[in-house]
Design a protein around this motif. Sequence first.
Motif, short mmCIF file in Angstrom:
data_model
loop_
_atom_site.label_atom_id
_atom_site.label_comp_id
_atom_site.label_asym_id
_atom_site.label_seq_id
_atom_site.Cartn_x
_atom_site.Cartn_y
_atom_site.Cartn_z
N SER A 14 3.85 -0.01 -4.98
CA SER A 14 4.26 -0.71 -3.91
C SER A 14 5.28 -0.03 -3.00
O SER A 14 5.72 -0.47 -1.82
N SER A 15 5.56 1.22 -3.35
CA SER A 15 6.40 2.14 -2.59
C SER A 15 6.35 3.70 -2.78
O SER A 15 5.66 3.85 -3.83
N GLY A 16 6.82 4.38 -2.03
CA GLY A 16 7.08 5.97 -2.22
C GLY A 16 5.65 6.62 -2.72
O GLY A 16 4.72 6.49 -1.98
N ILE A 17 5.84 7.47 -3.65
CA ILE A 17 4.83 8.60 -4.16
C ILE A 17 3.29 7.62 -4.42
O ILE A 17 2.47 8.04 -4.39
N GLY A 18 3.72 6.37 -5.13
CA GLY A 18 2.42 5.68 -5.64
C GLY A 18 1.82 4.92 -4.37
O GLY A 18 0.48 4.80 -4.32
N ALA A 19 2.47 4.73 -3.23
CA ALA A 19 1.82 4.21 -2.28
C ALA A 19 1.14 5.23 -1.51
O ALA A 19 -0.20 5.10 -0.77
N ALA A 20 1.53 6.48 -1.54
CA ALA A 20 1.11 7.36 -0.63
C ALA A 20 -0.06 7.98 -1.34
O ALA A 20 -1.12 8.41 -0.92
N ALA A 21 -0.18 8.05 -2.82
CA ALA A 21 -1.31 8.35 -3.58
C ALA A 21 -2.65 7.49 -3.41
O ALA A 21 -3.52 7.60 -3.27
N ALA A 22 -2.18 6.00 -3.52
CA ALA A 22 -3.08 5.16 -3.08
C ALA A 22 -3.78 5.30 -1.70
O ALA A 22 -5.06 5.35 -1.73
#
Length: 68
Positions: A14-22
């Motif tokens: 939903s934000s940050g590194i996880g969103a960038a990875a997605a």
Amino acid sequence: MRFKDQVVVITGVSSGIGAAAARRFTEEGARTVLTARNMERLESLAANLGGGPVMRRLDVTVQGMCKM
């Protein structure tokens, strides 16, 4: 397309590194399973990604919630 036909599970999208990875895995051709606590932000991110990711509400800090 380094990840074409590969499945990637990403938590905290939903934000940050996880969103960038997605975003990056999607760009590289991966089929994604996206998880986050905040469904509104999860759905918003998924709408901006192509390829129809699988989405699940998930809080990895809650025991028993990780069963899909």
